[in-house]
Design an enzyme around this catalytic site. Sequence first.
Site, PDB file in Angstrom:
ATOM      1  N   THR A 193      -0.716 -11.992   5.337  1.00  0.00           N
ATOM      2  CA  THR A 193       0.296 -10.979   5.643  1.00  0.00           C
ATOM      3  C   THR A 193       0.339  -9.832   4.626  1.00  0.00           C
ATOM      4  OG1 THR A 193       1.955 -12.324   4.504  1.00  0.00           O
ATOM      5  CG2 THR A 193       1.793 -12.584   6.895  1.00  0.00           C
ATOM      6  N   ASP A 194      -0.225 -10.040   3.428  1.00  0.00           N
ATOM      7  CA  ASP A 194      -0.096  -9.022   2.376  1.00  0.00           C
ATOM      8  C   ASP A 194      -0.661  -7.661   2.779  1.00  0.00           C
ATOM      9  OD1 ASP A 194       1.050 -10.931   0.759  1.00  0.00           O
ATOM     10  OD2 ASP A 194      -0.629 -11.081  -0.657  1.00  0.00           O
ATOM     11  N   THR A 232      -2.336 -17.197   4.493  1.00  0.00           N
ATOM     12  CA  THR A 232      -1.408 -18.322   4.365  1.00  0.00           C
ATOM     13  C   THR A 232      -1.339 -19.162   5.631  1.00  0.00           C
ATOM     14  OG1 THR A 232      -0.109 -17.162   2.750  1.00  0.00           O
ATOM     15  CG2 THR A 232       1.046 -18.839   3.952  1.00  0.00           C
ATOM     16  N   GLU A 275      10.369  20.724  -0.439  1.00  0.00           N
ATOM     17  CA  GLU A 275      10.594  21.062  -1.858  1.00  0.00           C
ATOM     18  C   GLU A 275       9.294  21.442  -2.556  1.00  0.00           C
ATOM     19  OE1 GLU A 275      13.680  18.817  -4.132  1.00  0.00           O
ATOM     20  OE2 GLU A 275      13.469  17.443  -2.439  1.00  0.00           O
ATOM     21  N   TYR A 296       0.346 -22.740  -3.453  1.00  0.00           N
ATOM     22  CA  TYR A 296      -0.539 -23.085  -2.350  1.00  0.00           C
ATOM     23  C   TYR A 296      -1.778 -22.224  -2.427  1.00  0.00           C
ATOM     24  CZ  TYR A 296       0.950 -18.856   0.062  1.00  0.00           C
ATOM     25  OH  TYR A 296       1.190 -17.551   0.384  1.00  0.00           O
ATOM     26  N   LYS A 316       5.095  -4.867   5.833  1.00  0.00           N
ATOM     27  CA  LYS A 316       5.664  -6.059   5.195  1.00  0.00           C
ATOM     28  C   LYS A 316       6.807  -5.600   4.307  1.00  0.00           C
ATOM     29  CE  LYS A 316       4.419 -10.346   2.860  1.00  0.00           C
ATOM     30  NZ  LYS A 316       3.369 -11.216   2.286  1.00  0.00           N
TER      31      LYS A 316
HETATM   32  N1  GLU Z   1      -1.468 -13.587  -0.316  1.00  0.00           N
HETATM   33  C1  GLU Z   1      -1.479 -14.196   0.956  1.00  0.00           C
HETATM   34  C2  GLU Z   1      -2.220 -13.346   1.974  1.00  0.00           C
HETATM   35  O1  GLU Z   1      -1.909 -12.227   2.254  1.00  0.00           O
HETATM   36  C3  GLU Z   1      -0.087 -14.501   1.263  1.00  0.00           C
HETATM   37  C4  GLU Z   1       0.517 -13.911   2.377  1.00  0.00           C
HETATM   38  C5  GLU Z   1       0.305 -14.576   3.687  1.00  0.00           C
HETATM   39  O2  GLU Z   1      -0.753 -14.852   4.184  1.00  0.00           O
HETATM   40  O3  GLU Z   1       1.354 -14.722   4.235  1.00  0.00           O
HETATM   41  O4  GLU Z   1      -3.201 -13.807   2.470  1.00  0.00           O
END
Ligand code: GLU
Length: 332
Positions: A95-96, A18, A289, A29, A168
């Site tokens: 970020t994923d 992103t 457990e 996007y 995340k």
């Molecule tokens: N799906 C995207 C990715 O991980 C969105 C998350 C991002 O980059 O913030 O590339």
Amino acid sequence: MDASPPLPCIRLLATGGTIAGAHKDGGGYESAAISTETLLEAVPGLAAVAAIEVEQVAHIGSQDMDQKVWLKLAATAQQALDDPAIAGVVITHGTDTMEETAYFLNLVLKTDLPVVLVGAMRPATAISPDGPMNLYNAICVATHRESATRGVLVVSNDEIHFAREIAKSNTTQVGTFKSPNRGLAGFVNRGRLHFFGPTVLKHTSASEFAPCELTELPRVDIIYAYAGMPRDLIDASVQAGARGIVIVGVGAGNMNKSVQAVCSDAVKAGVAVVRSSRTGGGIVARNIEIDDDRAGFVVAEELNPAKARVLLMLGLSRGLNTAALQALFTIY
Ligand code: GLU
């Protein structure tokens, strides 16, 4: 004559995400739509911080990150880190799956130099994108001597996270990243660093998996546990050829009796089973457990499921037995 010392040289490895995303007509996007050079131009003051060399390693949203790109990224980063002209490496990434790429690199890069992953929650064309400040801070962290020997770091939202700790935690918010167990590595405010303390766990130059000589990684599946979970999900994974399974257990890594039994059968068939937790924090300890000794299970300790999978893949690539695999989860 200009007597100022030369700027530190940073190799920026771009993968997409992103941070390089652009809005599409009609909403939504697209990841990785903007060139890295354009991204860098949007960051005022960067030219005074570092000389930046850009290399495009991939062009993907990080949901498409896979082992092939990991291995390519590790090789490209290692090559940069072995170049005496390079002071540090910055990797732009979605970020994923940032947390698992960061942890993989934390285990396979042989270096003491700073390696910093950076992304953004808002695309570059958004009102008030977070990418430019994140990128500025990441490059400042990568140029700083204090960042060395701390393992792979992630910079986001004025925070510095250790690769091992970061997760995340929110689908959309700019402050999505948390380090739930051991906390932050530090803060970074407009390029000014405040480190809190080093990590005591092994990484990078002290890792037995570095440098990375692998050409492939063994298949390890992650299976999420829930009330009424059927056993056939485990059977399907074993039949598909998984060498390891990470169970995202309920609570402290628990699973119902029938799933326990099928996992124990999987262990007997030579498949490693690691118990982790779906809670997002805390420790999964042995023999609470579930009788792990009897079933032949490994516990993930503090690692979240995605990172437990990374460590298990590397351990299995070495042909380690259950006891040796378990030991990894206390060392790394
Ligand atoms: N799906 C995207 C990715 O991980 C969105 C998350 C991002 O980059 O913030 O590339």
